[in-house]
Design a protein around this motif. Structure first.
Motif, short mmCIF file in Angstrom:
data_model
loop_
_atom_site.label_atom_id
_atom_site.label_comp_id
_atom_site.label_asym_id
_atom_site.label_seq_id
_atom_site.Cartn_x
_atom_site.Cartn_y
_atom_site.Cartn_z
N UNK A 1 0.90 14.75 -13.70
CA UNK A 1 -0.26 15.19 -14.48
C UNK A 1 -0.27 16.71 -14.69
N UNK A 2 0.53 17.45 -13.92
CA UNK A 2 0.58 18.90 -14.07
C UNK A 2 1.06 19.25 -15.48
N UNK A 3 0.45 20.28 -16.05
CA UNK A 3 0.79 20.78 -17.38
C UNK A 3 0.52 19.74 -18.46
N UNK A 4 -0.61 19.03 -18.33
CA UNK A 4 -1.00 18.05 -19.35
C UNK A 4 -2.35 18.45 -19.94
N UNK B 1 -6.99 15.69 -24.80
CA UNK B 1 -7.74 16.14 -25.98
C UNK B 1 -9.16 15.58 -26.03
N UNK B 2 -9.36 14.36 -25.54
CA UNK B 2 -10.71 13.78 -25.57
C UNK B 2 -11.71 14.57 -24.74
N UNK B 3 -11.23 15.19 -23.68
CA UNK B 3 -12.11 15.98 -22.82
C UNK B 3 -11.96 17.47 -23.06
N UNK B 4 -11.05 17.84 -23.96
CA UNK B 4 -10.78 19.26 -24.22
C UNK B 4 -10.52 19.99 -22.91
N UNK B 5 -9.62 19.43 -22.12
CA UNK B 5 -9.32 20.00 -20.79
C UNK B 5 -7.83 19.97 -20.53
N UNK B 6 -7.41 20.87 -19.64
CA UNK B 6 -6.00 21.01 -19.26
C UNK B 6 -5.90 20.90 -17.75
N UNK B 7 -4.90 20.15 -17.29
CA UNK B 7 -4.53 20.18 -15.87
C UNK B 7 -3.33 21.10 -15.78
N UNK B 8 -3.52 22.23 -15.10
CA UNK B 8 -2.43 23.19 -14.97
C UNK B 8 -1.45 22.79 -13.88
N UNK B 9 -1.97 22.35 -12.74
CA UNK B 9 -1.10 22.05 -11.61
C UNK B 9 -1.74 21.01 -10.71
N UNK B 10 -0.90 20.28 -9.99
CA UNK B 10 -1.33 19.33 -8.97
C UNK B 10 -0.45 19.54 -7.75
N UNK B 11 -1.07 19.78 -6.61
CA UNK B 11 -0.32 19.92 -5.36
C UNK B 11 -0.86 18.94 -4.34
N UNK B 12 0.02 18.49 -3.46
CA UNK B 12 -0.39 17.58 -2.40
C UNK B 12 -0.93 18.42 -1.24
N UNK B 13 -2.18 18.21 -0.90
CA UNK B 13 -2.78 18.88 0.25
C UNK B 13 -2.56 18.07 1.52
N UNK B 14 -2.64 16.75 1.38
CA UNK B 14 -2.41 15.82 2.49
C UNK B 14 -1.66 14.63 1.93
N UNK B 15 -0.43 14.42 2.41
CA UNK B 15 0.38 13.31 1.91
C UNK B 15 -0.31 11.98 2.21
N UNK C 1 0.83 -1.20 0.00
CA UNK C 1 0.00 0.00 0.00
C UNK C 1 0.86 1.25 0.00
N UNK C 2 1.91 1.27 0.85
CA UNK C 2 2.83 2.42 0.87
C UNK C 2 3.47 2.60 -0.50
N UNK C 3 3.94 1.52 -1.09
CA UNK C 3 4.60 1.61 -2.39
C UNK C 3 3.64 2.15 -3.45
N UNK C 4 2.41 1.66 -3.46
CA UNK C 4 1.42 2.12 -4.43
C UNK C 4 1.06 3.58 -4.18
N UNK C 5 0.92 3.98 -2.93
CA UNK C 5 0.58 5.36 -2.61
C UNK C 5 1.67 6.32 -3.08
N UNK C 6 2.92 5.95 -2.91
CA UNK C 6 4.02 6.81 -3.35
C UNK C 6 4.14 6.82 -4.87
N UNK C 7 3.92 5.68 -5.50
CA UNK C 7 3.92 5.62 -6.97
C UNK C 7 2.79 6.51 -7.51
N UNK C 8 1.65 6.46 -6.84
CA UNK C 8 0.50 7.27 -7.26
C UNK C 8 0.78 8.75 -7.03
N UNK C 9 1.45 9.09 -5.94
CA UNK C 9 1.77 10.50 -5.69
C UNK C 9 2.67 11.05 -6.80
N UNK C 10 3.68 10.29 -7.18
CA UNK C 10 4.55 10.73 -8.29
C UNK C 10 3.73 10.88 -9.58
#
Length: 129
Positions: A81-84, A87-101, A67-76
């Motif tokens: 995803x920032x600055x991505x 096209x299918x949704x015609x949407x942009x992710x500008x930034x991602x910040x961790x609010x709670x690790x 679980x720890x390994x997956x959580x850290x892999x997911x955090x990375x």
């Protein structure tokens, strides 16, 4: 038109977490379907252009170490995803910040462990071109 942030995050995470199911609703018999990551919008706000969406991302696995390994892999993966653009949704992710690790949170099934993290995802619909 606002971006569907849950769908943006799930779509973005899937190729970054090979072999991991990424969902917005937990399946029956979760213990047979791990590793799994759940994405859920839990709040947020906007400035009339960009959504600053609060998203809980929960990693589920069989053992605490997995679980720890997956959580850290997911955090990375979340931060990548920032600055991505999706096209299918015609949407942009500008930034991602961790609010709670990621933190281990007890789960009612002894065959499953989980770690919960909260992120702020800044996203917006892309203007038509």
């Amino acid at each position: 038109m606002w971006a569907d942030v849950e769908l943006l995050v799930m779509t973005g995470l899937r190729p970054l977490l090979p072999g991991v199911r990424v969902v917005d609703e937990l399946p029956d018999r979760l213990e047979d379907r791990v590793p799994l990551v759940s994405v859920l919008v839990v709040g947020g706000g906007d400035d009339r252009i960009t959504d600053a969406t609060t998203v809980d991302v929960v990693a589920f696995a069989k053992t605490r170490a997995e679980t720890w390994a997956l959580a850290e892999q997911t955090r990375r993966a979340m931060h990548s995803l920032a600055a991505t653009h999706n096209p299918g949704q015609k949407a942009v992710i500008d930034d991602v910040t961790t609010s709670q690790r990621p933190a281990i949170v007890p789960y009612g099934n002894p065959a499953v462990r989980r770690a919960v993290a909260t992120y702020t995802v800044s996203a917006r619909a892309r203007a038509a071109t």
